[in-house]
Design an enzyme around this catalytic site. Structure first.
Site, short mmCIF file in Angstrom:
data_model
loop_
_atom_site.label_atom_id
_atom_site.label_comp_id
_atom_site.label_asym_id
_atom_site.label_seq_id
_atom_site.Cartn_x
_atom_site.Cartn_y
_atom_site.Cartn_z
N GLU A 8 75.14 3.60 17.67
CA GLU A 8 73.76 3.75 18.16
C GLU A 8 73.64 3.32 19.62
O GLU A 8 72.93 3.97 20.39
CB GLU A 8 72.81 2.95 17.26
CG GLU A 8 72.72 3.54 15.86
CD GLU A 8 72.02 2.64 14.84
OE1 GLU A 8 71.56 1.54 15.22
OE2 GLU A 8 71.92 3.04 13.66
N HIS A 56 63.61 -1.27 14.83
CA HIS A 56 64.86 -0.83 14.21
C HIS A 56 65.97 -1.80 14.60
O HIS A 56 65.98 -2.31 15.71
CB HIS A 56 65.23 0.56 14.72
CG HIS A 56 66.65 0.93 14.42
ND1 HIS A 56 67.04 1.45 13.20
CD2 HIS A 56 67.79 0.80 15.16
CE1 HIS A 56 68.35 1.63 13.22
NE2 HIS A 56 68.83 1.25 14.39
N ASN A 105 56.83 0.01 10.62
CA ASN A 105 57.52 -1.29 10.51
C ASN A 105 58.11 -1.82 11.82
O ASN A 105 59.00 -2.65 11.84
CB ASN A 105 58.55 -1.28 9.38
CG ASN A 105 59.68 -0.30 9.60
OD1 ASN A 105 59.67 0.44 10.59
ND2 ASN A 105 60.66 -0.29 8.71
N LYS A 124 59.79 0.35 17.95
CA LYS A 124 59.27 1.68 17.61
C LYS A 124 57.90 1.90 18.28
O LYS A 124 57.31 0.94 18.81
CB LYS A 124 59.19 1.79 16.09
CG LYS A 124 60.57 1.72 15.41
CD LYS A 124 60.45 1.81 13.89
CE LYS A 124 61.81 1.81 13.22
NZ LYS A 124 61.69 1.96 11.75
N TYR A 147 69.07 9.14 13.06
CA TYR A 147 68.76 9.01 11.63
C TYR A 147 69.49 10.06 10.79
O TYR A 147 68.96 10.50 9.78
CB TYR A 147 67.25 9.11 11.43
CG TYR A 147 66.48 7.83 11.77
CD1 TYR A 147 66.84 6.59 11.23
CD2 TYR A 147 65.37 7.87 12.62
CE1 TYR A 147 66.12 5.44 11.53
CE2 TYR A 147 64.65 6.70 12.92
CZ TYR A 147 65.03 5.50 12.36
OH TYR A 147 64.32 4.34 12.65
#
Ligand code: ADP
Length: 169
Positions: free
Chosen positions: A146, A135, A132, A29, A69
């Site tokens: 994905e 992913h 965080n 990310k 998402y």
């Protein structure tokens, strides 16, 4: 006789190898990229024995992230998540290998970094759920979905690893 047996053994190894194939979409990310953790994260998957099938640096756009998402659209944190994921480029990767989806999730740690064990990526490098770092697909189906969402078919490379016989029995 020996020739045929040898060929049969080889083909059974190849069958096992093909059956072991599973793909996870792993994405570093924007915070992971800015904090210089790209090499560290790639290194963990490489050293574990997984095989890189696709990789690129990309500034995501809203449409792509909304599709990625889509199951979270109604969550209260969704707008914040969009802002976070749009805040800089991400590193998109497709990793292949035995049980890579479940093992990838273990290597990442829990969604909330404070619940992630030390030794996991989130548990070693992060503190907040909205920062965080990476992913990882949560099921074999989403690994496929994905990977196909973020990469065109031509970007996913199907090369054979020279190390496969040292990693798989
Ligand atoms: P995971 O990424 O571990 O699969 P989810 O799919 O539930 O977790 O959530 C996607 C991402 O949304 C998380 O990785 C995190 O960055 C963010 N997120 C999840 N829950 C929250 C929350 N309560 N507040 C802020 N961001 C959140």
């Amino acid at each position: 006789g020996a020739q045929v047996q040898h060929r049969a053994a080889t083909s059974s190894i190849q069958t096992q190898w093909t059956m072991a194939m599973e793909r996870s979409y792993i994405m570093i990310k924007p915070d992971g990229v800015q904090r210089g953790l790209v090499g560290e994260i790639i290194s963990r998957f490489e050293k574990r024995g997984y095989k890189l099938a696709a990789m690129k640096l990309k500034q995501a756009d809203e449409d792509l992230l909304k599709e990625h998402y889509r199951d979270l659209a109604s969550k209260p944190f969704f707008p914040k998540l969009m802002g976070y994921m749009l805040s800089g480029p991400v590193v998109c990767m497709c990793w292949e290998g035995k049980d890579v989806v479940a093992q990838g999730r273990k290597m990442l740690g829990a969604t909330n970094p404070l619940e992630s064990a030390p030794g996991t990526i989130r548990g070693d490098f992060s503190l907040d759920v909205g920062r965080n770092i990476c992913h990882g697909s949560d099921s074999v189906d989403s690994g496929k979905r994905e990977s196909e969402l973020w990469f065109s078919p031509a970007e996913i490379v199907d090369n054979e690893s020279a190390l496969k016989d040292w990693i798989y029995e």
